[in-house]
Structure formats: structure tokens, C-alpha cells
Design a protein around this motif. Structure first.
Motif, short mmCIF file in Angstrom:
data_model
loop_
_atom_site.label_atom_id
_atom_site.label_comp_id
_atom_site.label_asym_id
_atom_site.label_seq_id
_atom_site.Cartn_x
_atom_site.Cartn_y
_atom_site.Cartn_z
N VAL A 19 -12.70 -83.58 -3.77
CA VAL A 19 -12.99 -84.95 -3.79
C VAL A 19 -13.74 -85.25 -5.11
O VAL A 19 -13.56 -86.06 -6.13
N ALA A 20 -14.76 -84.29 -5.58
CA ALA A 20 -15.18 -84.76 -6.84
C ALA A 20 -14.27 -84.45 -8.14
O ALA A 20 -14.16 -85.28 -8.95
N TRP A 80 -14.59 -96.79 -2.84
CA TRP A 80 -15.61 -96.58 -1.66
C TRP A 80 -16.00 -94.95 -1.99
O TRP A 80 -17.25 -94.63 -1.95
N LEU A 81 -15.40 -93.83 -2.23
CA LEU A 81 -15.84 -92.70 -2.54
C LEU A 81 -16.78 -92.44 -3.40
O LEU A 81 -17.56 -91.69 -3.58
N ALA A 82 -16.52 -93.46 -4.51
CA ALA A 82 -17.34 -93.50 -5.92
C ALA A 82 -18.76 -93.85 -5.69
O ALA A 82 -19.52 -93.78 -6.44
N ILE A 133 -25.09 -88.74 -0.97
CA ILE A 133 -23.70 -87.83 -0.51
C ILE A 133 -23.48 -86.79 -1.98
O ILE A 133 -23.18 -87.29 -2.78
N ASP A 134 -23.80 -85.66 -1.62
CA ASP A 134 -23.95 -84.42 -2.63
C ASP A 134 -22.38 -83.86 -2.86
O ASP A 134 -22.17 -83.35 -1.69
N LEU A 135 -21.97 -84.13 -4.02
CA LEU A 135 -20.37 -83.77 -4.04
C LEU A 135 -20.23 -82.33 -4.02
O LEU A 135 -19.28 -81.91 -4.20
N ASP A 136 -21.36 -81.59 -4.24
CA ASP A 136 -21.06 -80.07 -4.43
C ASP A 136 -20.62 -79.43 -3.15
O ASP A 136 -19.56 -78.43 -3.24
N ALA A 137 -20.58 -80.21 -1.73
CA ALA A 137 -20.00 -79.76 -0.81
C ALA A 137 -18.56 -80.01 -0.82
O ALA A 137 -17.78 -79.81 0.08
#
Length: 207
Positions: free
Chosen positions: A181-182, A164-166, A173-177
Motif C-alpha cells: 500500500v505504501a 481515502w488510503l492517503a 495507521i502505520d504503513l510499515d505493516a
């Protein structure tokens, strides 16, 4: 031997990832959702809610529906990825049920309104984008405390959340935030069994 009835969706991938990670023997049956195979009487006898995944234990004849119930069954059968009892088991189950109750529905709705809705719906997009960011934030804070969502070591909570998160790129959704999680996505995604599990549904869908 298990038979896993799945589709190339995050809930389907949960099961193939778990079967690969836990080293269990299985065969795959792809359910064509676009063709409506989930409504066929034979399938509905296994899954009264007309949803994938379904797991059939070929030895006992027992079948299970609902992805997180299947994950608990598989972990208990393998003796891995879920503590047998006590607070450690409760911890994993809390995060597992959060995935089922919140992450899956909210991220799934965002994907649908972004990619499948017949016409734009700004109100729905705003709502589900906001909820998806909230959930990523919950997991970000959790992973700031622990390397894995379910506590010590890889658990079925991690396996449930991963596909799901992938989908973050599809959800914009920008993973820089969300650096924790990244990092977690990278670490879990590098596991060979996870890679095999992710590919199994995709390959089956293109046979």
C-alpha cells in the motif's frame, strides 16, 4: 464542460483527481458543508441524499450524484481508466464498489470518532480501527498481486481508493505493516494529475 460540486474531503477529491487524470474540462464549485450548503434546496435538487459530490454536464444538463457513479460516467466519457466491457471491466467495478461500500464508510467513521466526536468513544474507536486495518489488509493483498487495485494500469478503482488510503496518518495507521500500500500510494501520489486533483479542493476551500 462539467461543473463539479465538491468539498475538501476524500469523496470530493476522487472527482477532481479523475477529472485531471482523464483530461476533461471542468469548473469547480465548493460546497461549504460546515455552513450547511448541502441542505440548500438548489443543491438537494441535484443530490437528493444531501451529499457531495455532484457532477453537472453543462452540455446536456444531466446531473449525477454518488462519487463512484460519477467516476464510471467520467471514465466512459473519456474512454480511459475503465475497460469498455468484459471481465476486465467487472474487475474494476468490483474494487470500485468495495471502496464505496466498505473503505469509505469505515475509514470515514474512524476519522470522525478520532477527530470530530464530541467525547471519546473507546468502543467505536476499537471497532473502526479494527475494520480500517482489515481493509488496508485487503488492499495490501490485492497490491501484492497487481501494481494497481483495478488490474492492469491505473483505473478509477485506484482513483477512488487513493484519497481515502492517503489519510493513514490522520487515522494513525502505520504503513510499515502495509508495504505494498505504501509503495502504491507513493507511485499514484507522484502523478502530476493526482497532485493537481488533490490540491484543487484544498485551494478552493481556502479561497
Amino acid at each position: 464542460m462539467y461543473t463539479a460540486y465538491v468539498a475538501d474531503t476524500p469523496n470530493g477529491k476522487k472527482i477532481t483527481i479523475a477529472l485531471e487524470e482523464l483530461g476533461l474540462d471542468y469548473q469547480l464549485r465548493l460546497v461549504d458543508l460546515d455552513a450547511g450548503e448541502q441542505h440548500a434546496p438548489a443543491f438537494v435538487r441535484l443530490s437528493p441524499n444531501h451529499k457531495i459530490p455532484v457532477l453537472l454536464d453543462e452540455r446536456s444538463g444531466q446531473s449525477l450524484f454518488e462519487s463512484c457513479a460519477i467516476l464510471v460516467h467520467l471514465a466512459d466519457a473519456a474512454g480511459k481508466a475503465l475497460p469498455a466491457q468484459g471481465p476486465a471491466r467487472d474487475l474494476v467495478l468490483q474494487w470500485l464498489f468495495l471502496q464505496a461500500a466498505s473503505a469509505g464508510p469505515m475509514l470515514g467513521q474512524l476519522w470522525w470518532f478520532r477527530h470530530a466526536a464530541p467525547e471519546p468513544n473507546p468502543v467505536a474507536l476499537e471497532r473502526y480501527t479494527r475494520e480500517t486495518h482489515r481493509i488496508y489488509g485487503v488492499i495490501e493483498r490485492r497490491l501484492a498481486e497487481s501494481r494497481h487495485i483495478g488490474g492492469d494500469g491505473l483505473t478509477i478503482a485506484d482513483l477512488a481508493f487513493y484519497p481515502w488510503l492517503a489519510t493513514h496518518e490522520e487515522l494513525d495507521i502505520d504503513l510499515d505493516a502495509y508495504p505494498a500500500v505504501a509503495d502504491w500510494l507513493r507511485r499514484v501520489g507522484e502523478r502530476p494529475a493526482v497532485q493537481r486533483g488533490m490540491l484543487r479542493t484544498r485551494e478552493a476551500a481556502h479561497v
